[in-house]
Design an enzyme around this catalytic site. Structure first.
Site, PDB file in Angstrom:
ATOM      1  N   ASP A 102      34.453  52.241  44.971  1.00  0.00           N
ATOM      2  CA  ASP A 102      33.636  51.104  45.393  1.00  0.00           C
ATOM      3  C   ASP A 102      33.249  51.367  46.853  1.00  0.00           C
ATOM      4  O   ASP A 102      33.874  52.192  47.532  1.00  0.00           O
ATOM      5  CB  ASP A 102      34.439  49.812  45.257  1.00  0.00           C
ATOM      6  CG  ASP A 102      33.641  48.593  45.672  1.00  0.00           C
ATOM      7  OD1 ASP A 102      32.438  48.565  45.374  1.00  0.00           O
ATOM      8  OD2 ASP A 102      34.217  47.695  46.303  1.00  0.00           O
ATOM      9  N   ASP A 104      38.651  47.592  46.260  1.00  0.00           N
ATOM     10  CA  ASP A 104      39.407  46.736  47.178  1.00  0.00           C
ATOM     11  C   ASP A 104      40.188  45.662  46.446  1.00  0.00           C
ATOM     12  O   ASP A 104      40.882  44.860  47.079  1.00  0.00           O
ATOM     13  CB  ASP A 104      38.483  46.102  48.232  1.00  0.00           C
ATOM     14  CG  ASP A 104      37.421  45.210  47.611  1.00  0.00           C
ATOM     15  OD1 ASP A 104      37.436  45.020  46.382  1.00  0.00           O
ATOM     16  OD2 ASP A 104      36.571  44.703  48.364  1.00  0.00           O
ATOM     17  N   ASP A 133      36.945  43.871  41.603  1.00  0.00           N
ATOM     18  CA  ASP A 133      36.919  45.048  40.750  1.00  0.00           C
ATOM     19  C   ASP A 133      37.975  44.980  39.650  1.00  0.00           C
ATOM     20  O   ASP A 133      38.349  46.016  39.096  1.00  0.00           O
ATOM     21  CB  ASP A 133      37.144  46.314  41.596  1.00  0.00           C
ATOM     22  CG  ASP A 133      36.032  46.518  42.610  1.00  0.00           C
ATOM     23  OD1 ASP A 133      34.868  46.357  42.223  1.00  0.00           O
ATOM     24  OD2 ASP A 133      36.331  46.825  43.772  1.00  0.00           O
TER      25      ASP A 133
END
Length: 778
Positions: free
Chosen positions: A475, A668, A672
Site C-alpha cells: 500500500d 498500514d 486494508d
C-alpha cells in the site's frame, strides 16, 4: 494440594488465603473460586463479536512431548462449552476459547488436572518461581544420577577388564550388590518424574514418551536385580546397573538442557509478555505514596515510577524528565526522552529519573495488552507442518512398543537377558521428540528474534508462508509514505531567493497546525532559517493564513503577506497539479511551494533489496494515479496502480494467486483488512495499526520498513533449519532403530542417542535467535 496451588496461582492476593489449605477432597470447590466473573480478566479476555465467549492463554506444566500436547488438547475439547483448544508442544502454551453460558473455568481446568497436567496463566507472576524450583529439583536429580553413575561404573569396571580367574565369584557378587545399592537412589529419586508420568498414562489408558522410557528403566532394573539376587537364574549371566545409571544420567542431562534451550528460543516472547511490574507506588489523597498491586490501578491515579522500573499503564508524565526504553514495544532501539505532558506506554522502562505519571489506560485498553494478545496467540499457535508431525507421535509410540516386544520375542530363545536389553534399547533410542520439536523450536526462535526487533508474529504458520513469497504488494499511504508532507520545490518571482520566500512563509506557518504549515516550518528549520518577525497572524479555515511581516531591510516597515491557495492569494501564475501553497504580498505572487509525500527513509533500500532477490514488487493504492506514479518512480517500482478500492485490491490479489504467485501484502492495517486477510502472508506497518483487530500475520511496531525484507530473509532461513531438523530426526530414527532391534546398540548408548537427538534439534533452532543480518534477501 495441586488444585489449591492452581487456584491460588490464578487469584489475586485477597483470595489466595481462601485456598491456602489442601483441597484434595474438594477440588471442584477450590477451582470454583475461579468462576467469579470478576476474576476472569486475570487470565482471560472476551472474544470480540461473540457474546459470552472468552479466550484464555495458559502455560501447561508437566508436558514433555507432542503426545502430551495432544492429550491436553483432547482433554480440553472433551469439555462441553469449549469451542476450541490449541496446545503447542514447543512453547508449552495453550489457547482455550470457551462459552461462559455453557462452561465455567473450573470445568476445563479440572479436565487439565484430571489429565495429569497443570495449567497456569501465561503471565502468572509465580510461574518463574515455580520454574526455578523445578530447575533446582532437576539439577538435584541429575547430580544424584551422575554421582551414582560414576560409583556404579567404578564397581562395574573390574568385570570388564578382569581375565578369567582374576575375579572370584564372591567378589563379583559383592560388586553387584554394591551397584544395586547405588542404583536405588537413581530409581527412587532421579527417575521419579519418568515413573510418575508413566503411571499417569497407564491409569488414563494413553501413551506418551515417558511410558517407553519408564518401561526401559524398569525392565533394566528388574533384570539386573534378578541377576543380583539369583546369580544362577536365567538373568544371572550379566547385570546392567552401569548401563541403567548411565542412560538415566544422559536422559536427565538432555531434558534439562533442552528445557533451558527452549526457554532461550522463546525468551523474547516471555520478556515482552512479562514486562509489567507486580506493584507500583500510588499517590494517596494526602500525598503519601503507597505500594499497591498493578491490577488495582485505575484511570486517573497518579503513580511514581523509579529509575529501572517499568511503566505499569499508559499514561502522561505530570512531573519530571526521563528517558524511556520502548524497544520491545515500538521497535525504536534508542531511549526516547519523556517529559511533562508527554505520553508513556505500559511495558516500557524508565531509565533516567523518577517521574510522576497520571494513569490514562489500564489493563486490556493499553497498547501493551494488545501486543501481548498477539504474542500469546503466536506462542500457542501450531503451524500446519507441526500439526501433521504431532499427529504421528502417538502412532509412532505404539509402533515403538510393538517393535520392542517383537525384538524381545525374537531374541528370547537364545538369551532372555539379552532379549530384554534389546527391547530396552529399542524403547529408549526411538525419539519422536526430535520430530515434534523440529518445526516449533525453529519457529519460536525466529519469532523471538523478530519480537526483539519490533516485529510481532501473530501466526507462526506465517513464517512458513513467508518463505515461499515471490511477490510483495505495498500500500502507499501510511506504508511506503508517512502521514506528513515534505517540501519538494520552490518557485519564486525574480529578485526573491528561495531562502527569503521560505523565511517569510515560516513566519505565518509557525502559527498553524495545518499539515502544509508544519511541512513549511520543518523545511525552514531543516535549512537553519529564522522566520521573519510577524504580527496579527490569522488563519481562515479552508483558505490560508494572512499576517503582517516586518521588513528585514526597512526598519519598522510592515507589510501584509498571504499564504494559502492560489485563489486566496490572488495568484494568476500556473500552479502545479499536486499539493502546493502560494505566497503573495501587495505586489502579487511571490512564491509557490510544491509538496510531496514523505517517503519512509528506508523504503528505497527495502524495495531495492527485494527486487535484487528476484521478488516482484508492486503498489496498490486508493490514492490518485498521479500521486501513486510519483512515489513508484522515486522508489524504482515499475508496476503501480492507483484509485483502487478494497474490492479492487482483493480482485488483483486473487488473480495473482490464480497465476501461481505467492503474495505478501504490506499495508498500514487501517483500511486494508480484506486484502491483508486474503494474502498468503501479510504485514501491518506503523503506529496507527489497531492491534486488537489486526488481520496481518506480522505487525511491524516501529517505522522501519526494512523489517519486511529482513523478516522474509529470516523466514527462509527458518524453513531451512526446519528441513534440516526434520531430515536429521528421520535419519536418526531410520538408522538407530534397526541397530537397536538387531542388538548392536547397548542401552547406555541408546539413552545418549535419544538425548542428543532432541538437543541437536533445539541447538540448531537456536542459531536463528541471533541478531539481524544486514544483507539482501536471498
Amino acid at each position: 494440594m495441586q488444585t489449591a496451588s492452581l487456584a491460588a496461582t490464578f487469584l489475586p492476593e485477597r483470595k489466595r488465603a481462601e485456598v491456602a489449605e489442601p483441597l484434595v477432597d474438594s477440588a471442584p470447590a477450590g477451582l470454583g473460586l475461579l468462576d467469579d466473573p470478576q476474576e476472569w480478566s486475570a487470565f482471560s479476555r472476551p472474544v470480540e463479536g461473540q457474546a459470552d465467549c472468552w479466550e484464555s492463554h495458559l502455560v501447561i506444566e508437566g508436558m514433555h512431548c507432542a503426545a502430551c500436547a495432544l492429550t491436553v488438547e483432547d482433554a480440553l475439547l472433551g469439555v462441553p462449552g469449549v469451542a476450541s483448544a490449541s496446545v503447542s508442544a514447543g512453547s508449552h502454551r495453550a489457547r482455550v476459547v470457551w462459552q461462559a453460558d455453557a462452561v465455567q473455568p473450573s470445568g476445563w481446568m479440572q479436565a487439565v488436572l484430571k489429565a495429569g497436567y497443570r495449567a497456569v496463566p501465561a503471565n502468572d507472576a509465580f510461574a518463574n518461581q515455580r520454574r526455578r524450583q523445578e530447575t533446582r529439583k532437576a539439577l538435584w536429580r541429575w547430580s544424584v544420577a551422575g554421582l551414582c553413575m560414576m560409583q556404579v561404573m567404578m564397581y562395574a569396571w573390574p568385570a570388564y577388564v578382569a581375565l578369567p580367574g582374576d575375579l572370584s565369584a564372591e567378589m563379583e557378587q559383592l560388586l553387584r550388590w554394591a551397584s544395586w545399592v547405588l542404583t536405588l537412589p537413581v530409581m527412587l529419586f532421579s527417575c521419579g518424574p519418568f515413573f510418575s508420568a508413566a503411571m499417569r498414562d497407564v491409569a488414563q489408558h494413553r501413551i506418551s514418551m515417558d511410558l517407553p522410557v519408564a518401561l526401559g528403566m524398569g525392565i533394566t532394573f528388574v533384570v539386573s536385580t534378578a541377576g543380583t539376587f539369583d546369580p544362577q537364574g536365567i538373568f544371572g549371566k550379566e547385570v546392567y546397573f552401569d548401563s541403567l545409571t548411565m542412560f538415566v544420567f544422559f536422559l536427565l542431562t538432555g531434558r534439562w538442557l533442552e528445557l533451558r534451550l527452549r526457554d532461550r528460543t522463546a525468551g523474547a516472547l516471555d520478556a515482552l509478555m512479562n514486562r509489567l511490574p507486580d506493584s507500583v507506588e500510588r499517590q494517596r489523597a494526602d500525598g503519601v505514596f503507597e505500594r499497591v498491586a498493578v491490577r488495582r490501578l485505575q484511570a486517573g491515579d497518579v503513580v511514581r515510577i523509579l529509575p529501572g522500573e517499568a511503566f505499569p499503564a499508559d499514561g502522561t508524565v505530570l512531573q519530571g524528565q526521563t528517558l524511556a526504553d520502548e524497544a520491545l514495544l515500538t521497535g525504536e532501539s534508542r531511549p526516547i526522552p519523556r517529559g511533562m505532558g508527554e505520553a508513556v506506554i505500559a511495558g516500557s522502562h524508565n531509565l533516567a529519573a523518577s517521574v510522576l505519571v497520571r494513569v490514562d489506560r489500564t489493563g486490556a485498553d493499553t497498547r501493551f495488552a494488545q501486543i501481548v494478545a498477539l504474542m500469546e496467540q503466536a506462542a500457542s499457535s501450531k503451524p500446519q507442518l507441526a500439526q501433521r508431525v504431532d499427529r504421528l507421535a502417538k502412532p509412532f509410540l505404539v509402533g515403538v512398543l510393538l517393535a520392542a516386544a517383537g525384538a524381545a520375542a525374537y531374541w528370547w530363545a537364545s538369551d532372555p537377558g539379552h532379549a530384554l536389553m534389546v527391547a530396552v534399547a529399542v524403547l529408549v533410542v526411538t525419539c519422536p521428540c526430535a520430530l515434534s520439536l523440529a518445526t516449533p523450536a525453529a519457529m519460536l526462535a525466529a519469532a523471538g528474534r523478530l519480537a526483539r526487533h519490533g516485529v510481532l508474529v501473530r501466526r507462526l504458520g506465517g513464517l512458513e508462508a513467508l518463505a515461499q513469497v515471490d511477490m510483495v504488494v505495498f500500500d502507499k499511504t501510511g506504508t511506503l509514505t508517512r502521514d506528513a508532507m515534505v517540501l519538494q520545490s520552490i518557485r519564486t518571482r525574480p529578485g526573491v531567493t528561495d531562502e527569503q520566500a521560505l523565511a517569510m512563509a515560516m513566519a505565518l506557518a509557525q502559527q498553524s497546525l495545518h499539515p502544509v504549515s508544519r511541512a513549511l516550518a520543518a523545511a525552514g528549520q531543516g535549512r537553519g532559517l529564522l522566520a521573519q518577525p510577524s504580527s496579527d497572524v490569522r488563519e481562515l479555515a479552508g483558505q490560508g493564513l494572512v499576517g503582517q511581516l516586518v521588513s528585514p531591510v526597512s526598519t519598522g516597515a510592515a507589510y501584509e503577506v498571504r499564504l494559502g491557495s492560489s485563489r486566496f492569494c490572488g495568484v494568476n501564475e500556473p500552479v502545479p497539479q499536486g499539493p502546493h501553497a502560494c505566497l503573495s504580498d501587495a505586489q502579487g505572487w511571490l512564491a509557490t511551494f510544491e509538496f510531496g509525500e514523505d517517503i519512509r527513509p528506508d523504503a528505497l533500500s527495502t524495495v531495492a533489496a527485494l527486487q535484487a532477490s528476484g521478488i516482484e514488487v508492486q503498489i496498490l493504492s486508493g490514492d490518485g494515479e498521479r500521486a501513486v506514479a510519483r512515489v513508484a518512480s522515486q522508489l524504482g517500482i515499475q508496476q503501480a496502480r492507483g484509485g483502487c478500492s478494497p474490492q479492487d485490491k482483493l480482485a488483483f490479489l486473487h488473480m495473482a494467486q490464480q497465476n501461481g504467485k505467492h503474495v505478501a501484502v504490506v499495508g498500514d492495517g487501517l483500511n486494508d483488512g480484506p486484502v491483508l486477510a486474503g494474502a498468503h502472508v501479510s504485514f501491518a506497518v506503523g503506529h496507527a495499526v489497531p492491534l486488537a483487530r489486526a488481520q496481518a500475520d506480522f505487525v511491524v511496531l516501529g517505522e522501519r520498513l526494512a523489517s519486511v525484507g529482513q523478516s522474509l530473509q529470516l523466514a527462509r532461513r527458518t524453513m531451512g533449519v526446519v528441513n534440516q531438523n526434520l531430515w536429521w530426526a528421520v535419519a536418526y530414527n531410520a538408522v538407530c532403530v534397526p541397530l537397536a532391534v538387531v542388538g548392536w546398540l547397548p542401552a547406555w548408548l541408546a539413552g545418549l542417542g535419544m538425548a542428543s537427538s532432541s538437543l541437536l534439534v533445539v541447538l540448531n533452532a537456536l542459531r536463528l535467535a541471533g541478531g539481524w543480518r544486514h544483507t539482501k534477501v536471498t
